[in-house]
Design a protein around this motif. Structure first.
Motif, PDB file in Angstrom:
ATOM      1  N   LEU A   1      12.804  41.844 103.521  1.00 58.92           N
ATOM      2  CA  LEU A   1      14.158  41.541 103.673  1.00 58.92           C
ATOM      3  C   LEU A   1      15.052  42.207 102.480  1.00 58.92           C
ATOM      4  CD1 LEU A   1      16.349  39.993 105.197  1.00 58.92           C
ATOM      5  CD2 LEU A   1      15.757  38.008 104.007  1.00 58.92           C
ATOM      6  N   ALA A   2      14.534  42.177 101.443  1.00 51.51           N
ATOM      7  CA  ALA A   2      15.202  42.304 100.255  1.00 51.51           C
ATOM      8  C   ALA A   2      15.101  43.844  99.910  1.00 51.51           C
ATOM      9  CB  ALA A   2      14.786  41.643  98.861  1.00 51.51           C
ATOM     10  N   GLY A   3      14.112  44.617 100.519  1.00 48.57           N
ATOM     11  CA  GLY A   3      13.837  46.132  99.951  1.00 48.57           C
ATOM     12  C   GLY A   3      14.924  46.994 100.605  1.00 48.57           C
ATOM     13  N   PRO A   4      14.845  48.089  99.837  1.00 51.38           N
ATOM     14  CA  PRO A   4      15.885  49.228 100.369  1.00 51.38           C
ATOM     15  C   PRO A   4      15.465  49.818 101.536  1.00 51.38           C
ATOM     16  CG  PRO A   4      14.649  49.977  98.536  1.00 51.38           C
ATOM     17  CD  PRO A   4      14.148  48.318  98.539  1.00 51.38           C
ATOM     18  N   VAL A   5      14.318  49.766 102.012  1.00 46.31           N
ATOM     19  CA  VAL A   5      13.799  50.462 103.170  1.00 46.31           C
ATOM     20  C   VAL A   5      14.583  49.452 104.731  1.00 46.31           C
ATOM     21  CG1 VAL A   5      12.167  51.116 104.741  1.00 46.31           C
ATOM     22  CG2 VAL A   5      11.935  51.361 102.139  1.00 46.31           C
ATOM     23  N   SER A   6      14.698  48.386 104.294  1.00 43.73           N
ATOM     24  CA  SER A   6      14.956  47.393 105.391  1.00 43.73           C
ATOM     25  C   SER A   6      16.637  47.548 105.643  1.00 43.73           C
ATOM     26  CB  SER A   6      14.718  45.971 105.063  1.00 43.73           C
ATOM     27  OG  SER A   6      15.534  45.160 106.056  1.00 43.73           O
ATOM     28  N   GLN A   7      17.413  47.777 104.665  1.00 42.43           N
ATOM     29  CA  GLN A   7      18.706  47.906 104.921  1.00 42.43           C
ATOM     30  C   GLN A   7      19.064  46.775 105.967  1.00 42.43           C
ATOM     31  OE1 GLN A   7      19.586  51.823 105.933  1.00 42.43           O
ATOM     32  NE2 GLN A   7      19.815  52.435 103.760  1.00 42.43           N
ATOM     33  N   SER A   8      18.585  45.407 105.700  1.00 40.25           N
ATOM     34  CA  SER A   8      19.094  44.246 106.821  1.00 40.25           C
ATOM     35  C   SER A   8      20.358  43.678 106.463  1.00 40.25           C
ATOM     36  CB  SER A   8      18.069  43.154 106.551  1.00 40.25           C
ATOM     37  OG  SER A   8      18.336  41.815 107.193  1.00 40.25           O
ATOM     38  N   PRO A   9      21.084  43.589 107.529  1.00 35.59           N
ATOM     39  CA  PRO A   9      22.528  42.904 107.014  1.00 35.59           C
ATOM     40  C   PRO A   9      22.594  41.528 106.685  1.00 35.59           C
ATOM     41  CG  PRO A   9      22.091  43.137 109.540  1.00 35.59           C
ATOM     42  CD  PRO A   9      21.064  43.913 108.758  1.00 35.59           C
ATOM     43  N   LEU A  10      21.281  40.854 106.781  1.00 37.19           N
ATOM     44  CA  LEU A  10      20.932  39.602 106.312  1.00 37.19           C
ATOM     45  C   LEU A  10      20.491  39.347 104.976  1.00 37.19           C
ATOM     46  CD1 LEU A  10      19.559  38.100 109.810  1.00 37.19           C
ATOM     47  CD2 LEU A  10      22.329  38.309 109.151  1.00 37.19           C
ATOM     48  N   SER A  11      20.040  40.428 104.292  1.00 43.09           N
ATOM     49  CA  SER A  11      19.373  40.475 103.029  1.00 43.09           C
ATOM     50  C   SER A  11      20.242  39.520 102.061  1.00 43.09           C
ATOM     51  CB  SER A  11      19.263  41.863 102.520  1.00 43.09           C
ATOM     52  OG  SER A  11      20.385  42.505 102.490  1.00 43.09           O
TER      53      SER A  11
ATOM     54  N   SER B   1      20.346  45.098  94.356  1.00 44.76           N
ATOM     55  CA  SER B   1      21.265  46.365  94.143  1.00 44.76           C
ATOM     56  C   SER B   1      20.348  47.529  93.742  1.00 44.76           C
ATOM     57  CB  SER B   1      21.933  45.605  92.870  1.00 44.76           C
ATOM     58  OG  SER B   1      21.226  45.199  91.963  1.00 44.76           O
ATOM     59  N   GLY B   2      18.950  47.076  93.720  1.00 43.82           N
ATOM     60  CA  GLY B   2      17.999  48.284  93.190  1.00 43.82           C
ATOM     61  C   GLY B   2      17.769  48.231  91.613  1.00 43.82           C
ATOM     62  N   ASN B   3      18.136  47.457  90.952  1.00 45.51           N
ATOM     63  CA  ASN B   3      17.879  47.204  89.608  1.00 45.51           C
ATOM     64  C   ASN B   3      16.531  46.742  89.039  1.00 45.51           C
ATOM     65  OD1 ASN B   3      20.444  48.187  88.779  1.00 45.51           O
ATOM     66  ND2 ASN B   3      21.516  46.120  89.072  1.00 45.51           N
ATOM     67  N   LYS B   4      16.002  46.034  90.247  1.00 47.47           N
ATOM     68  CA  LYS B   4      14.470  45.431  90.184  1.00 47.47           C
ATOM     69  C   LYS B   4      13.851  45.828  91.482  1.00 47.47           C
ATOM     70  CE  LYS B   4      15.516  41.723  86.820  1.00 47.47           C
ATOM     71  NZ  LYS B   4      14.498  42.288  85.573  1.00 47.47           N
ATOM     72  N   PRO B   5      12.517  46.101  91.132  1.00 47.54           N
ATOM     73  CA  PRO B   5      11.642  46.205  92.302  1.00 47.54           C
ATOM     74  C   PRO B   5      11.265  44.971  93.145  1.00 47.54           C
ATOM     75  CG  PRO B   5      10.345  46.187  90.358  1.00 47.54           C
ATOM     76  CD  PRO B   5      11.669  46.178  89.803  1.00 47.54           C
ATOM     77  N   VAL B   6      10.872  45.070  94.510  1.00 41.61           N
ATOM     78  CA  VAL B   6      10.872  43.879  95.291  1.00 41.61           C
ATOM     79  C   VAL B   6       9.796  42.922  94.564  1.00 41.61           C
ATOM     80  CG1 VAL B   6      11.822  44.853  97.284  1.00 41.61           C
ATOM     81  CG2 VAL B   6       9.317  45.031  96.846  1.00 41.61           C
TER      82      VAL B   6
END
Length: 524
Positions: A145-155, A171-176
């Motif tokens: 849910l939090a990852g950049p691949v998902s791009q979920s509108p609910l993240s 925001s991509g500043n830390k890994p999942v």
């Protein structure tokens, strides 16, 4: 049951039963002519099949939703209608009971010492393929849910929960892997928050937090861990079958509706105007109000805000699907009887503030014209225009312009509203803290700030917490912090023989497992 018929076979059986029933009538009324033992046995066999078929129909629930497609990924659900099938198919850490209250689901219990670090102990629930549901399933799902691949509108809900490092991960500043969820062992999930939050369990019923199976999926199969499992999917239908024989409805059929009335449907979310029968309303955790701009010199004066409220109050404005409300809290959350109306001489209040016919109060009222908002705005403007000391400038804008005007505080009165993701009054109050990012109108009261901060710390008994909530709500009402109009209601259509729906349920979640049908046998 071993007997499984297609719809075509069922129709053939019913037609044949009609003919055989006619034979039975003839047999009983004509001295049993042609009633050979073989014929009687055949009639008996078809009658048994017919009874089984009728029982299957009685224990099949058909739910209609006005959507263009089914969404089977909880991370991409856009509304409650799309969420309904997934609520039947998947269980999260918690779920709702028929009253809309949180209860254990995959998590059988939870513990915390500081309301910041939580341990959730999982039960022995299994996926529909027999594999156990583990803490790692939740970690993997929330990381997805939090990852950049998902791009979920609910993240962003992870940030709203206050999960540690959620903001940096999104925001991509830390890994999942840095997200504050950890599987200590297969049956223990650790959740770490940025700050103490005693209401965390109430917030875990959100659709985005449902886990999805992370292992290899059989081709064409949707692996579930809820009360129902996937049976069949067609373009316009989704069919589920119960995993527990004790559930009344052993089959649930979801149907994508078009703008036609389908009389075979038992339950419809947000029915159209074409559905006139069986309509009921349930309260929603959503309020509708107009906001004052507290940066406006005139509206900073409480007397003027009180005069405006006094003009609006008697009009009893509410939407089509609304529950009249004059509190910052939803009507269903008020502990005491709502304040009685006491007459106020509006002209006297305004005159005291230096307002007269030569110097009238000029107000721009900003609203969007979509849906019911135009009609509500007209009612408001009509009510305010009754005073000779008020001049109204209506400003009708589109949705994006409304958001921009709100953010830039380019208004005096503006159409607004607030919906909570979980059933707790504090969810409607924190936006009034002067430092809250949701405080868009510039309201500031240091007494309210202190009380909200005390409420957030969580070191309170239930009674103390309830008293503090009501105290804050009363302070906000005394300040006329907003101009509340009504609480939204949810409109549904149900057939009269369907039972199990609690009309006080504010969760907007109704599981098929909680429903049943009044049969002819049960009514005798």
């Amino acid at each position: 049951m071993k007997l499984r018929h297609t719809q075509l076979q069922a129709v053939k059986i019913v037609k044949k039963m009609v003919k055989m029933t006619a034979c039975i009538v003839l047999l009983t009324s004509c001295d049993k002519l042609n009633s050979s033992p073989e014929k009687v046995e055949e009639i008996k066999r078809y009658n048994e099949i017919y009874q089984i078929q009728q029982a299957q129909i009685q224990r099949t629930l058909t739910r209609g939703i006005y959507q263009t497609e089914f969404e089977l990924d909880p991370h991409f659900v856009r509304n409650n209608e799309q969420a309904a099938p997934l609520r039947d198919l998947l269980d999260g850490l918690v779920k709702f009971n028929a009253k809309g209250e949180i209860q254990p689901a995959v998590a059988q219990s939870w513990f915390t010492e500081d309301h910041q670090t939580w341990l959730f102990i999982l039960n022995h629930k299994t996926w529909s393929n027999g594999e156990p549901v583990t803490a790692e399933d939740f970690v993997a799902s929330w990381q997805r849910l939090a990852g950049p691949v998902s791009q979920s509108p609910l993240s962003s809900y992870l940030t709203y929960l206050g999960i540690k490092h959620a903001k940096d991960v999104l925001s991509g500043n830390k890994p999942v892997s840095e997200l504050g969820v950890e599987a200590l062992n297969p049956s223990t999930l650790k959740i770490t928050l940025e700050r103490a939050n005693p209401q965390l369990p109430k917030m875990l019923g959100h659709i985005a937090l449902l886990p999805t199976f992370r292992g290899e999926k059989p081709q064409g199969k949707f692996v579930t861990n809820g009360d129902y499992q996937f049976s069949d999917r067609q373009e316009q239908q989704l069919q589920l079958v119960a995993r527990d024989e004790s559930l009344f409805f052993q089959r649930v059929k979801y149907v994508l509706l078009r703008n036609v009335v389908d009389t075979s449907v038992d339950f419809i979310e947000n029915p159209t105007a074409s559905h006139a029968q069986g309509i009921v309303y349930l309260p929603r955790l959503c309020t509708y109000f107009y906001e004052f701009n507290f940066q406006d010199p005139q509206l900073q004066k409480p007397e003027i805000r009180r005069a405006i409220k006094a003009m609006i109050f008697p009009a009893r404005i509410k939407g089509e699907n609304g529950l009249l409300n004059h509190s910052v809290l939803p009507k269903t959350m008020r502990a005491e009887v709502e304040n009685r109306w006491s007459p106020i001489v509006v002209e006297q209040l305004l005159t005291q503030m230096g307002i007269n016919s030569n110097n009238p109060l000029r107000l721009n009222v900003v609203y969007d014209a979509q849906g019911q908002h135009l009609q509500i705005a007209k009612q408001m403007i009509r009510a305010l225009a009754q005073s000779d000391l008020i001049r109204i400038e209506p400003q009708e804008v589109d949705w994006n312009s409304l958001l921009n005007r709100h953010a830039q505080k380019n208004y005096q009165l503006i159409r607004s509203g607030w919906c909570a993701d979980y059933a707790d009054p504090a969810a409607f109050l924190w936006k009034f803290h002067s430092q809250s990012p949701d405080n868009k109108n510039g309201y500031h009261n240091s007494v309210v700030d202190s009380a909200l901060e005390k409420l957030q710390k969580g070191a309170l008994s239930e009674n103390e917490r309830e008293e503090l909530i009501q105290y804050i709500a009363q302070q906000l009402e005394n300040d006329i912090a907003i101009l509340p109009l009504f609480q939204y209601q949810r409109k549904i259509m149900i057939k009269p023989d369907l039972t199990g729906i609690d009309l006080r349920n504010t969760s907007e979640v109704i599981y098929s497992k909680d429903l049943s049908r009044v049969t002819s046998q049960s009514s005798n």
